[in-house]
Motif scaffolding. Structure first.
Motif, PDB file in Angstrom:
ATOM      1  N   LEU A 143       0.830  -1.201   0.000  1.00 35.14           N
ATOM      2  CA  LEU A 143       0.000   0.000   0.000  1.00 35.14           C
ATOM      3  C   LEU A 143       0.865   1.253   0.000  1.00 35.14           C
ATOM      4  N   LEU A 144       1.890   1.284   0.845  1.00 34.43           N
ATOM      5  CA  LEU A 144       2.775   2.447   0.890  1.00 34.43           C
ATOM      6  C   LEU A 144       3.494   2.629  -0.436  1.00 34.43           C
ATOM      7  N   GLU A 145       3.940   1.538  -1.034  1.00 30.58           N
ATOM      8  CA  GLU A 145       4.603   1.616  -2.337  1.00 30.58           C
ATOM      9  C   GLU A 145       3.663   2.214  -3.385  1.00 30.58           C
ATOM     10  N   ASN A 146       2.402   1.806  -3.355  1.00 32.83           N
ATOM     11  CA  ASN A 146       1.444   2.312  -4.344  1.00 32.83           C
ATOM     12  C   ASN A 146       1.033   3.754  -4.071  1.00 32.83           C
ATOM     13  N   ILE A 147       0.952   4.140  -2.793  1.00 37.91           N
ATOM     14  CA  ILE A 147       0.692   5.542  -2.452  1.00 37.91           C
ATOM     15  C   ILE A 147       1.790   6.418  -3.036  1.00 37.91           C
ATOM     16  N   ARG A 148       3.032   6.011  -2.825  1.00 39.76           N
ATOM     17  CA  ARG A 148       4.154   6.804  -3.332  1.00 39.76           C
ATOM     18  C   ARG A 148       4.187   6.823  -4.858  1.00 39.76           C
ATOM     19  N   ASP A 149       3.856   5.703  -5.453  1.00 37.31           N
ATOM     20  CA  ASP A 149       3.872   5.619  -6.918  1.00 37.31           C
ATOM     21  C   ASP A 149       2.837   6.548  -7.535  1.00 37.31           C
ATOM     22  N   VAL A 150       1.611   6.499  -7.035  1.00 40.15           N
ATOM     23  CA  VAL A 150       0.556   7.309  -7.647  1.00 40.15           C
ATOM     24  C   VAL A 150       0.795   8.795  -7.386  1.00 40.15           C
ATOM     25  N   LEU A 151       1.308   9.145  -6.213  1.00 40.97           N
ATOM     26  CA  LEU A 151       1.593  10.550  -5.922  1.00 40.97           C
ATOM     27  C   LEU A 151       2.736  11.068  -6.794  1.00 40.97           C
ATOM     28  N   ALA A 152       3.784  10.266  -6.947  1.00 46.29           N
ATOM     29  CA  ALA A 152       4.928  10.697  -7.763  1.00 46.29           C
ATOM     30  C   ALA A 152       4.509  10.916  -9.212  1.00 46.29           C
ATOM     31  N   ARG A 153       3.700  10.004  -9.744  1.00 45.06           N
ATOM     32  CA  ARG A 153       3.254  10.153 -11.137  1.00 45.06           C
ATOM     33  C   ARG A 153       2.315  11.344 -11.288  1.00 45.06           C
ATOM     34  N   ALA A 154       1.497  11.600 -10.273  1.00 43.83           N
ATOM     35  CA  ALA A 154       0.589  12.743 -10.334  1.00 43.83           C
ATOM     36  C   ALA A 154       1.362  14.063 -10.270  1.00 43.83           C
ATOM     37  N   ILE A 155       2.378  14.123  -9.426  1.00 45.37           N
ATOM     38  CA  ILE A 155       3.210  15.333  -9.352  1.00 45.37           C
ATOM     39  C   ILE A 155       3.881  15.583 -10.691  1.00 45.37           C
ATOM     40  N   GLU A 156       4.413  14.537 -11.292  1.00 43.76           N
ATOM     41  CA  GLU A 156       5.106  14.660 -12.581  1.00 43.76           C
ATOM     42  C   GLU A 156       4.147  15.136 -13.672  1.00 43.76           C
ATOM     43  N   ALA A 157       2.881  14.721 -13.591  1.00 42.69           N
ATOM     44  CA  ALA A 157       1.886  15.096 -14.602  1.00 42.69           C
ATOM     45  C   ALA A 157       1.247  16.453 -14.327  1.00 42.69           C
ATOM     46  N   GLY A 158       1.653  17.104 -13.246  1.00 43.48           N
ATOM     47  CA  GLY A 158       1.096  18.419 -12.934  1.00 43.48           C
ATOM     48  C   GLY A 158      -0.151  18.383 -12.099  1.00 43.48           C
ATOM     49  N   GLY A 159      -0.467  17.217 -11.505  1.00 42.92           N
ATOM     50  CA  GLY A 159      -1.675  17.086 -10.705  1.00 42.92           C
ATOM     51  C   GLY A 159      -2.869  16.658 -11.543  1.00 42.92           C
ATOM     52  N   SER A 160      -4.028  16.610 -10.889  1.00 44.85           N
ATOM     53  CA  SER A 160      -5.270  16.209 -11.566  1.00 44.85           C
ATOM     54  C   SER A 160      -6.240  17.378 -11.583  1.00 44.85           C
ATOM     55  N   SER A 161      -6.668  17.787 -12.750  1.00 45.98           N
ATOM     56  CA  SER A 161      -7.662  18.862 -12.872  1.00 45.98           C
ATOM     57  C   SER A 161      -9.037  18.238 -13.042  1.00 45.98           C
ATOM     58  N   ILE A 162      -9.631  17.831 -11.924  1.00 42.74           N
ATOM     59  CA  ILE A 162     -10.958  17.227 -11.959  1.00 42.74           C
ATOM     60  C   ILE A 162     -12.022  18.302 -12.133  1.00 42.74           C
ATOM     61  N   LYS A 163     -11.849  19.443 -11.466  1.00 37.64           N
ATOM     62  CA  LYS A 163     -12.808  20.538 -11.572  1.00 37.64           C
ATOM     63  C   LYS A 163     -12.089  21.822 -11.975  1.00 37.64           C
ATOM     64  N   GLY A 223       0.192  27.884 -10.502  1.00 30.60           N
ATOM     65  CA  GLY A 223       0.431  29.318 -10.499  1.00 30.60           C
ATOM     66  C   GLY A 223       0.536  29.941 -11.872  1.00 30.60           C
ATOM     67  N   TYR A 224       0.777  29.125 -12.894  1.00 28.35           N
ATOM     68  CA  TYR A 224       0.805  29.612 -14.276  1.00 28.35           C
ATOM     69  C   TYR A 224      -0.578  29.610 -14.918  1.00 28.35           C
ATOM     70  N   GLY A 225      -1.562  29.071 -14.199  1.00 29.51           N
ATOM     71  CA  GLY A 225      -2.892  28.929 -14.773  1.00 29.51           C
ATOM     72  C   GLY A 225      -3.047  27.677 -15.610  1.00 29.51           C
ATOM     73  N   ARG A 226      -2.108  26.741 -15.485  1.00 26.36           N
ATOM     74  CA  ARG A 226      -2.143  25.532 -16.294  1.00 26.36           C
ATOM     75  C   ARG A 226      -2.856  24.403 -15.562  1.00 26.36           C
ATOM     76  N   HIS A 227      -3.614  23.621 -16.300  1.00 23.99           N
ATOM     77  CA  HIS A 227      -4.295  22.448 -15.745  1.00 23.99           C
ATOM     78  C   HIS A 227      -3.309  21.290 -15.617  1.00 23.99           C
ATOM     79  N   GLY A 228      -3.629  20.376 -14.699  1.00 22.35           N
ATOM     80  CA  GLY A 228      -2.857  19.153 -14.585  1.00 22.35           C
ATOM     81  C   GLY A 228      -3.278  18.153 -15.647  1.00 22.35           C
ATOM     82  N   GLY A 229      -2.528  17.048 -15.751  1.00 22.18           N
ATOM     83  CA  GLY A 229      -2.828  16.051 -16.764  1.00 22.18           C
ATOM     84  C   GLY A 229      -3.050  14.655 -16.228  1.00 22.18           C
ATOM     85  N   PHE A 230      -2.956  14.476 -14.895  1.00 17.70           N
ATOM     86  CA  PHE A 230      -3.025  13.109 -14.366  1.00 17.70           C
ATOM     87  C   PHE A 230      -4.429  12.528 -14.415  1.00 17.70           C
ATOM     88  N   GLN A 231      -5.451  13.369 -14.591  1.00 15.85           N
ATOM     89  CA  GLN A 231      -6.814  12.839 -14.689  1.00 15.85           C
ATOM     90  C   GLN A 231      -6.966  11.882 -15.862  1.00 15.85           C
TER      91      GLN A 231
END
Length: 309
Positions: A202-222, A227-235
């Motif tokens: 579970l800890l390995e998967n928590i770290r994996d999904v967070l690391a990939r989400a950070i790299e993708a700029g986060g998730s723009s669900i709504k 700070g640049y006004g850019r949407h994330g791409g992890f969604q």
């Protein structure tokens, strides 16, 4: 929302945009956003003439380093920071404006108005919510054994425990659903029954999904933007969250939406087996074979008020 990956991306964008800028003035238009000091006019006066020297993050909290103070900002559901030139048209729901001496300004926008700001002396105690946070998911001190200790005494559903920021800091609805799916753990399973091996995974998967989400700029669900006004791409890479009625990326079964810990929860019931209810024996007596006899009942609640798993 935003969760750890989104706040980390806001932090990184602001580091490149405003470090070294001198605050000329601050305009607080929605006083309740500023919790400390309790007078927003004092908040404005304390920041005038101060240089932003850096940024930090703790869980979902964004930290502005403005010596001798630290500004603790919690974006809550829809808080956003945008850098603009003074005189540019403002977006609706802009509630706090930091004007810089170079003719630019940092604008805080919050449609839902749930965000908070606390300005404290750096050596003083942080607000209670920040002080009580559990370890960061990437802390070296946090390993599978430590996670097992934190979960073993908790009989509440694992989803509820992971959302509790005193357990691990920074996790929210999106990434808990994703990590539990990757781990093959149903969100209603009691945290106390997870094995040490499951906690390692579970800890390995928590770290994996967070690391990939950070790299993708986060998730723009709504409404999330950095700070640049850019949407994330992890969604685009989510396996279960927000995919109700769609096919599981692993087995093809339909993703369903449940209500767990008061939150909408997405799960594949084939990959994440629903936990069985335990049966208890009432008035049991041992027989000559060492087996109990008595009436079998299924309790509806455990000591935490949740279903027994």
């Amino acid at each position: 929302m935003p969760e750890l990956p989104e706040v980390e991306n806001v932090k990184r964008s602001l580091e490149s945009l405003v470090i070294g800028k001198v605050i000329e003035s601050v305009d607080v238009r929605l006083p309740r956003i500023v919790r400390c000091p309790d007078d927003p006019r004092l908040f404005e006066a304390m920041l005038a003439g101060i240089t932003i020297t850096g940024f930090g993050r703790r869980g979902k909290y964004l930290l502005f380093f403005v010596p001798p103070f630290t500004l603790v900002s919690h974006l809550r559901m829809e808080g956003q920071y945008r850098l603009a030139d003074t005189g540019d048209e403002e977006a609706p729901h802009t509630h706090v404006v930091f004007r810089f001496t170079d003719g630019t300004e940092l604008r805080y926008r919050d449609v839902r108005q749930f965000g908070t700001m606390d300005l404290v002396l750096t050596q003083d105690e942080y607000p209670q919510g920040l002080k009580s946070l559990g370890p960061e998911p990437f802390d070296k001190s946090l390993d599978g054994r430590e996670l097992y200790k934190r979960l073993h005494a908790r009989r509440a559903p694992i989803k509820a425990v992971l959302l509790d920021q005193t357990c691990i800091a920074g996790l929210g609805n999106i990434y808990v659903d994703e990590a539990l799916f990757l781990s093959g753990i149903h969100p209603e399973r009691s945290a106390s029954v997870l094995t040490k091996k499951q906690c390692d995974g579970l800890l390995e998967n928590i770290r994996d999904v967070l690391a990939r989400a950070i790299e993708a700029g986060g998730s723009s669900i709504k409404t999330y933007v950095n700070g640049y006004g850019r949407h994330g791409g992890f969604q685009m890479a989510l396996n279960v969250y927000g995919r109700e009625g769609q096919a599981c990326t692993r087995c093809g079964s339909e993703i369903v939406k449940l209500r767990v810990a008061g939150r909408g929860t997405h799960v594949c019931l084939h990959c994440q087996r629903r936990p069985r209810r335990r049966r208890a024996v009432v008035g049991a007596q041992a027989t000559d074979k060492g087996r109990p006899q008595g009436k079998l009942v299924v309790p509806s609640k455990n000591a935490d008020g949740g279903s027994i798993r």
